[in-house]
Motif scaffolding. Structure first.
Motif: not given
Length: 134
Positions: A77, A92, A106, A109, A111, A114, A124
């Protein structure tokens, strides 16, 4: 994109191509794919059932960015954020648009990344779906 591309699209009334040029998330996707292609040795090659390494791919020298599979690319990430920022894209905004287009999913959670282990490195990651068997 180049201004000449826009001018050609406008002159030829090619609305579809004009929309593709203007679509920031498509340009961001292409930019990330280009960076991955130029740095393929930074990725392990995975089979479709696990993130274990297959023949080829990551050389064990330098940063390991993620894994490349048949249908998707798993990328660290923070590395993805850096690639997007260097290309002038908002992480974003890009991930939200990619999600709407089905390029990413996603986590459970909710997001865009992961926490998982790729090539023995827990971090991540964002899983990006490949378009049309690229």
């Amino acid at each position: 994109f180049r201004i000449s591309d826009l001018e050609t699209c406008i002159a030829n009334s090619n609305i579809e191509q004009l929309q593709a040029i203007m679509d920031f998330s498509e340009r961001a996707y292409e930019s990330v794919c280009d960076e991955i292609a130029m740095n393929r040795n930074r990725f392990i090659l995975k089979d479709d059932n696990s993130l274990r390494s297959m023949e080829g791919g990551y050389t064990g020298v330098g940063e390991m960015w993620g894994a490349i599979g048949t249908y998707d690319i798993t990328i660290n990430k923070k590395k993805l954020a850096k690639i997007l920022a260097e290309s002038g894209f908002s992480m974003n905004k890009t991930l939200k648009d990619w999600y709407k287009k089905g390029y990413i999913e996603k986590s459970t959670q909710g997001k865009f990344g992961t926490c998982t282990t790729v090539g023995g490195i827990k971090s991540y990651y964002v899983v990006i779906k490949k378009k049309g068997g690229e």
